[in-house]
Design a protein around this motif. Structure first.
Motif: not given
Lengths: 322, 322
Positions: A27, A29-31, A35-38, A40-41, A43-45, A117
């Protein structure tokens, strides 16, 4: 207020476990504005279902073992800190009394964090309204909330009620087992200790005592709403059950007190030694469910400490003899 | 470790506001085995969007004003406490250095609590994976996470990485304004102070300084990812911008550092006095984004304290002259 001398302080996370998320879409997102156009994944641990603990070791220690404080439902460890009306809480009072003090935030609460999650926790978190706090914390009848009319003789500092509401946090209804498991991890790190739990935390304390009888050397259950119905490892182990005032003024509390008494009976049936501290019977009138915040909270703590000091002395003697 | 003498400690909630929920259905729920068949009524009055603050006042104070610490995104105030590898954190170090220290949990994080009410907050909370923590905290490249291979010369205590992950908490993307408003409430309670913010908290610190220039006497922004783009009340006010290593090794961080520099420029354009502490340029190599947790965290704090002590001295002189 006099100074206090600490030998140490700190915090740690205890328990919890890894989970792995996969197959979820990324996705953009913008934090923040900066801090925009990031991308966000998700999936992971991840780590979930840990507990947070903050501790203070007084320079001069007057109990052989530390005390671990476990808050109730919809609250965090902050309930043991400064009272909403700015008086000293049990945490600071215990430290000043020379007791090493560990305050836990249970799974999902406060600094322990919660799981956000997909597919981990069932249900949704419920928040507690001021009205429910008013009645469940036995400050007064729900019908008297609008007028802020407490029970006659209530010890709760009424002017601080809104600040108590600001301390409440949402809760899931499905994490009892995870919370107990993380508290077991806490006492495994702390070592031999006295476990003091309030409300939901009182039931948790009894459950942890059953799982770690060598570590939990005494259990104090402050107005628990029940606990385990059977104890197999309670033989000879001390428990103190503390109960405040106005129980019979509230149908829910009449029921909860009955459930708590069944757990205390189960402790005795398992060979445990259970004392009951019924505050009104001791002449302390007017205590709400939030007895660690009531105006007479220091007197309540005096009584708990008398009991703990007696346990501690016999425990210290035992250690000296062995 | 030597003892430490406290003059006082405590905690409080700051800011937030009431909301009223109505028209929602009641629900029969079970809090626990001992507390079932309870009618939960979500309608009523709530407090949301407050901040939690815990403070420690050393007996001997060596700065004229207290320091307020504000954590970054996806974290709580616990990031200033004991490091995941058990070394002393900035909180305790500041107290031992004679600095009155206030640690905030921002809106939605830790003990501040989050809003779980219908129709209050938009969006959902996002949790940070270990992989994202690895790369966003600049411990190493994301591709090197599986092998746990950090940047060459990284100061982050690698053996404690999982414990850092356990400290992370979910975050909403939509609460910037509420967080800043609650931090304004914090400094209004604390009074004149030095505001130290990390990451998202660094941007918040700059925003709070702009709103309360009389209270925020100095601002320290540790690796902020940007902040306000315009300052109208910065004239003559000191700010320190601190930046670690490996910025150019990560595309996201190259972008974030640029955004941070734009905010620092805006501060200067508004007449503010901004100093930059570029750690590698000072000879401190290997700092991750979590520079308060890195192995050389005490050295980084030494540099921040040198700057603050200089500000404090000129501030104390000003006070003496007025």
């Amino acid at each position: 207020m006099c100074s206090m001398v600490l030998g140490g302080m700190g915090s740690f996370m205890a328990g919890g476990h890894r989970v792995r998320i996969s197959g979820e879409p990324c996705e953009d997102i913008s934090f923040s504005a900066g801090f925009s156009d990031y991308r966000y994944d998700p999936n992971g641990e991840y780590w979930i279902e840990q507990s947070y603990v903050q501790y203070f070791i007084p320079h001069q220690q007057r109990l052989a073992l530390p005390v671990v404080l476990v808050h109730g439902g919809g609250l965090t460890g902050s309930c043991w800190e400064t009272h909403p009306d700015c008086r000293m809480g049990w945490q600071e009072s215990l430290i000043r009394r020379g007791v090493s003090t560990y305050v836990a935030d249970s799974v999902e609460r406060g600094r322990a964090g919660f799981a956000a999650l997909p597919g981990t926790w069932s249900g949704r978190p419920l928040q507690r309204s001021a009205e429910e706090s008013w009645s469940l914390f036995r400050i007064g009848k729900r019908a008297d909330f609008a007028a802020r009319r407490p029970f006659d003789g209530s010890q709760f500092p009424l002017e601080a009620f809104d600040d108590l509401v600001r301390q409440t946090v949402p809760r899931w209804l499905t994490n009892t087992e995870a919370q107990i498991a993380a508290l077991v991890a806490v006492v495994r790190i702390v070592g031999p200790c006295y476990l003091v739990g309030h409300s939901q935390g009182g039931g948790h304390a009894m459950a942890v005592a059953e799982r770690e009888p060598e570590l939990v050397r005494a259990t104090v259950a402050l107005e628990p709403h029940g606990g385990p119905s059977r104890f197999e490892r309670a033989a000879g182990r001390p428990m103190l059950h503390v109960q405040g005032d106005f129980i019979d003024r509230d149908d829910t509390w009449t029921r909860l007190a009955r459930s708590a008494k069944e757990s205390v009976k189960a402790w005795r049936d398992g060979g445990g030694v259970a004392d009951t501290l019924d505050l009104p019977r001791e002449g302390l009138m007017g205590n709400s469910h939030m007895l660690m915040m009531d105006r007479n909270s220091e007197t309540v703590l005096d009584l708990v400490m008398q009991w703990l000091t007696r346990i501690d002395a016999s425990h210290s003697n035992l250690e000296a003899c062995s």
